[in-house]
Design a protein around this motif. Structure first.
Motif, short mmCIF file in Angstrom:
data_model
loop_
_atom_site.label_atom_id
_atom_site.label_comp_id
_atom_site.label_asym_id
_atom_site.label_seq_id
_atom_site.Cartn_x
_atom_site.Cartn_y
_atom_site.Cartn_z
N LYS A 6 0.84 -1.19 0.00
CA LYS A 6 0.00 0.00 0.00
C LYS A 6 0.87 1.24 0.00
O LYS A 6 1.79 1.36 0.82
N SER A 8 1.36 5.55 0.08
CA SER A 8 0.76 6.71 0.71
C SER A 8 1.26 7.96 -0.01
O SER A 8 2.02 7.87 -0.98
N GLY A 9 0.88 9.11 0.50
CA GLY A 9 1.32 10.36 -0.11
C GLY A 9 2.83 10.52 -0.10
O GLY A 9 3.41 11.17 -0.99
N ILE A 12 4.37 9.18 -3.22
CA ILE A 12 4.07 10.01 -4.39
C ILE A 12 4.95 11.26 -4.38
O ILE A 12 5.49 11.67 -5.41
N PHE A 23 -4.41 14.05 -4.33
CA PHE A 23 -3.67 12.96 -3.68
C PHE A 23 -4.56 11.82 -3.20
O PHE A 23 -4.30 10.66 -3.54
N ILE A 27 -4.18 8.03 -4.63
CA ILE A 27 -3.71 6.95 -3.74
C ILE A 27 -4.72 5.80 -3.74
O ILE A 27 -4.35 4.63 -3.85
N ASN A 31 -3.84 2.00 -5.16
CA ASN A 31 -3.95 0.84 -4.26
C ASN A 31 -5.06 -0.12 -4.68
O ASN A 31 -4.89 -1.33 -4.64
#
Length: 464
Positions: A6, A8-9, A12, A23, A27, A31
């Motif tokens: 997984k 997350s920000g 990125i 965002f 995300i 995922n």
């Protein structure tokens, strides 16, 4: 990154993207679809510049396959070219072309009829217009009498606003209904109702039902021209709203009519699928009319083919938006059925063409004759009664208006000179004519608004 981890920000941001309102959705999408590293990079490309993507400093390459042959055309061509040059600064655009039938359709920067625009990983709803998948279908009726074919088709078809009454509706395929209900853009009562009631209808404007004979074989041919009606118009409206949401986030400088839906987004994939469903419905919309006419005359068809315009065609990550342009290249037509059709006007042959992609045609041909002036300008330019104008321009032809009211803006003089368009097709390599359907007659909607029900009610109210 591994597909099952997984993200997350933070991940990125590590890929050199600025934090933004997009965002959480990005995300969730990454995922949910378990994208791997390469897929993540491709998907995130649309957000590379954060909230704003500038217009192109240098316009994308524009190929002009039209030339001026008189003063009237000069005004038209200059307007079309200027509009396309403005449009070609849209950030997603990588190329485009203008066909000989080009004519303006809106404010500067709007794709004209006869315009082709190539975008990378983006679908622009405004570039296929509300009349999605406007298309042409031909059925070969063999040696049938053209008058009998036109009479039979006239008793079956439906022009004008709205759809068919319940007792004369065509059976709606269950599998197609399931596809519609499975698409988020189409699964609403307005779309489904239009799809059901308007199946087997042709609308108005320049849509027609044409009967003629093949120059090569002498066989009688039935040709219909219409689009996806209210079903497609509803998708267009919803698509423009979603595209506008992306425009405000990604490229506020882009003109509203040129807003786009990034293909790699969830919305982009769903919109592309919706377009394919609209395409399937529109093809069926032609087929039910042709099949019912064959059945009424107890004739077996000898051949059939069709092609669309006002559509988006995909080749890898490139999306070809053809506003009134006919696909020549077979790669654009997943169910290629034969050569392509180019109607000119009711008094001219429908051209049957083939061709290959060249540097200047981008894989397309014109879709018709186009106009040099608007309907209003054309109407003002004519003298005499509607009946006199009609009689002069349709001699020797069986021309009918479904509403029984003449629409002089659809008579031959409303369109560009057909010979000029044909000559420019040859000059610019825009398809080879392999046969022609010589006109016997046609049916169009006519000026149905003249005696529209609401106007009749107003007249009667005034008499009381």
């Amino acid at each position: 990154m591994e597909s099952k981890i997984k993200i997350s920000g933070k991940e990125i941001i590590a890929l050199d993207f600025k934090p933004g309102k997009w965002f959480p959705k990005a995300i969730e999408y990454i995922n949910k679809n378990q994208l791997i590293e390469v897929e993540i990079s491709t998907y995130l490309e649309q957000f590379k510049l954060g909230s704003e993507i500038d217009l192109l400093e240098k316009t994308a390459d524009l190929i002009i396959n039209i030339k001026v042959e008189n003063e009237l055309e000069a005004i038209n061509v200059n307007s079309v070219t200027k509009s396309m040059e403005t449009l070609m600064k849209t950030p997603t655009i990588v190329g485009g072309a203008i066909m000989p039938d080009a004519c303006p359709t809106g404010p500067e920067g709007t794709i004209p009829v006869g315009g082709i625009v190539i975008a990378k990983n983006a679908i622009h709803p405004g570039m296929h217009s509300a009349d999605i998948c406007c298309s042409v279908m031909l059925t070969d009726f063999g040696k049938a009498d053209p008058k009998e074919v036109l009479d039979a088709a006239h008793s079956i078809t439906h022009f004008g606003p709205g759809g068919r009454d319940r007792d004369v509706q065509f059976r709606f395929p269950a599998d197609l209904l399931l596809e519609i209900e499975g698409n988020p853009f189409l699964n609403n009562q307005k779309c489904i109702s239009a799809a059901r009631t308007q199946l087997g209808t042709q609308g108005d404007g320049n849509h027609f039902l044409f009967v003629g004979k093949s120059k090569n074989t002498g066989n009688t041919m039935l040709i219909t021209h219409h689009g996806s009606r209210g079903f497609g118009a509803n998708l267009y409206g919803r698509g423009m709203k979603i595209a506008e949401q992306f425009r405000q986030k990604l490229s506020p400088q882009t003109l509203k009519q040129n807003a786009w839906i990034p293909y790699e987004t969830e919305e982009g994939k769903a919109y592309w699928e919706a377009l394919q469903i609209i395409r399937k419905w529109t093809k069926l919309n032609h087929e039910v009319l042709h099949n019912a006419t064959l059945e009424k005359l107890q004739i077996e068809k000898e051949n059939r083919f069709w092609n669309e315009h006002n559509f988006v065609f995909k080749d890898g990550d490139l999306f070809y938006h053809a506003k009134g342009a006919t696909p020549l290249d077979e790669k654009f037509m997943p169910d290629i059925t034969g050569p392509r059709l180019i109607p000119l006007n009711m008094s001219e042959p429908v051209l049957i063409v083939e061709g290959k992609t060249t540097e200047n045609n981008l894989g397309f041909a014109p879709h018709g004759a186009g106009r040099n002036v608007s309907r209003t300008q054309h109407r003002k330019s004519k003298t005499g009664t509607n009946e006199e104008i009609f009689e002069e321009e349709t001699k020797g032809l069986d021309i009918r208006f479904f509403s029984n009211e003449i629409d002089i803006t659809e008579l031959p003089s409303a369109y560009k000179n057909a010979e000029t368009v044909r000559n420019q097709m040859v000059e610019f390599g825009l398809g080879e004519v392999i046969d022609e359907v010589l006109p016997y007659g046609c049916i169009m909607a006519g000026n149905w608004q003249m005696n529209a029900p609401w106007k009749n009610r107003r007249r009667q109210d005034k008499k009381k």
